[in-house]
Design an enzyme around this catalytic site. Structure first.
Site, PDB file in Angstrom:
ATOM      1  N   ASN A  72       0.856  -1.177   0.000  1.00  0.00           N
ATOM      2  CA  ASN A  72       0.000   0.000   0.000  1.00  0.00           C
ATOM      3  C   ASN A  72       0.899   1.236   0.000  1.00  0.00           C
ATOM      4  O   ASN A  72       1.830   1.327   0.796  1.00  0.00           O
ATOM      5  CB  ASN A  72      -0.894  -0.019   1.239  1.00  0.00           C
ATOM      6  CG  ASN A  72      -1.981   1.020   1.185  1.00  0.00           C
ATOM      7  OD1 ASN A  72      -1.753   2.170   0.855  1.00  0.00           O
ATOM      8  ND2 ASN A  72      -3.183   0.606   1.528  1.00  0.00           N
ATOM      9  N   HIS A 142      -9.816  -4.935  -3.654  1.00  0.00           N
ATOM     10  CA  HIS A 142      -8.493  -5.169  -3.071  1.00  0.00           C
ATOM     11  C   HIS A 142      -8.671  -5.445  -1.579  1.00  0.00           C
ATOM     12  O   HIS A 142      -9.422  -4.768  -0.899  1.00  0.00           O
ATOM     13  CB  HIS A 142      -7.548  -3.988  -3.317  1.00  0.00           C
ATOM     14  CG  HIS A 142      -8.097  -2.659  -2.907  1.00  0.00           C
ATOM     15  ND1 HIS A 142      -9.080  -1.994  -3.619  1.00  0.00           N
ATOM     16  CD2 HIS A 142      -7.798  -1.866  -1.845  1.00  0.00           C
ATOM     17  CE1 HIS A 142      -9.349  -0.846  -3.028  1.00  0.00           C
ATOM     18  NE2 HIS A 142      -8.594  -0.751  -1.943  1.00  0.00           N
ATOM     19  N   HIS A 144      -7.056  -5.616   2.111  1.00  0.00           N
ATOM     20  CA  HIS A 144      -5.957  -5.083   2.913  1.00  0.00           C
ATOM     21  C   HIS A 144      -5.495  -6.124   3.930  1.00  0.00           C
ATOM     22  O   HIS A 144      -6.308  -6.830   4.527  1.00  0.00           O
ATOM     23  CB  HIS A 144      -6.406  -3.834   3.669  1.00  0.00           C
ATOM     24  CG  HIS A 144      -6.664  -2.670   2.787  1.00  0.00           C
ATOM     25  ND1 HIS A 144      -5.718  -1.720   2.511  1.00  0.00           N
ATOM     26  CD2 HIS A 144      -7.779  -2.295   2.107  1.00  0.00           C
ATOM     27  CE1 HIS A 144      -6.226  -0.809   1.707  1.00  0.00           C
ATOM     28  NE2 HIS A 144      -7.484  -1.142   1.447  1.00  0.00           N
TER      29      HIS A 144
END
Length: 180
Positions: A72, A142, A144
């Protein structure tokens, strides 16, 4: 001894309750979507573009058949990565069986790698489905994976508006990719 910041009552903000508020107006640029792709297509989508880059430039930790793991750019903690399908798909229910399986396998493997490399004590794992749920890039799913350590949440981000990251993203990528 200081009594803390002066609390100023504001009229017209609703019924007073027992909660104190921490206002973070600097987050508004992120919330408003500054530099985020617009529309539902894959044009301009960073998650569609990243796989075309070399791993170091794209901060890709690992590539699979249907998904990839990427750091990220705005990590909550060192090693914060995302598992992303190559296919431009917005909703978890739209994943194929193969994509769902590989998302799960990559998540498990990433946890093992991060524990081995940095001794993470725990993890926050999650999908933000849709803008209203907090997805920064809602058009491309997506997941995390945020490593956590005892004491990793301190005054720096709250009071100092500063996140302390002890390692550059490129170094973190190399460390995780080598251990993958």
């Amino acid at each position: 001894m200081s009594e803390g910041p002066e609390l100023v009552e504001q009229q017209g903000v609703g019924v007073q309750d027992a909660f104190q508020r921490l206002w973070t107006p600097h987050r508004m640029a992120y919330i408003k979507g500054q530099d985020k792709p617009d529309g539902d297509g894959d044009t301009g989508c960073p998650f569609c573009r990243i796989p075309s880059l070399d791993d170091k430039t794209g901060l890709i930790v690992a590539r699979g058949e249907t998904v990839f793991a990427v750091l990220n750019l705005y990590p909550y903690n060192p090693g914060h990565l995302m598992v992303v399908p190559y296919r431009h798909v917005a909703d978890y229910t739209e994943l194929t069986v193969e994509e769902t399986r590989e998302v799960a396998e990559f998540t498990q493997h990433a946890m093992k790698v991060i524990r081995a490399v940095s001794g993470a004590h725990g993890f926050n794992i999650g999908l933000n489905q849709g803008v209203i749920a907090g997805a920064g890039i809602a058009a491309h799913l997506h997941q995390h994976l945020v490593p956590r350590w005892g004491g990793d949440a301190n005054f720096m981000p709250v009071i100092g508006q500063t996140k302390v990251l002890p390692q550059l993203l490129g170094e973190t990528r190399d460390l995780l990719a080598d251990a993958w």
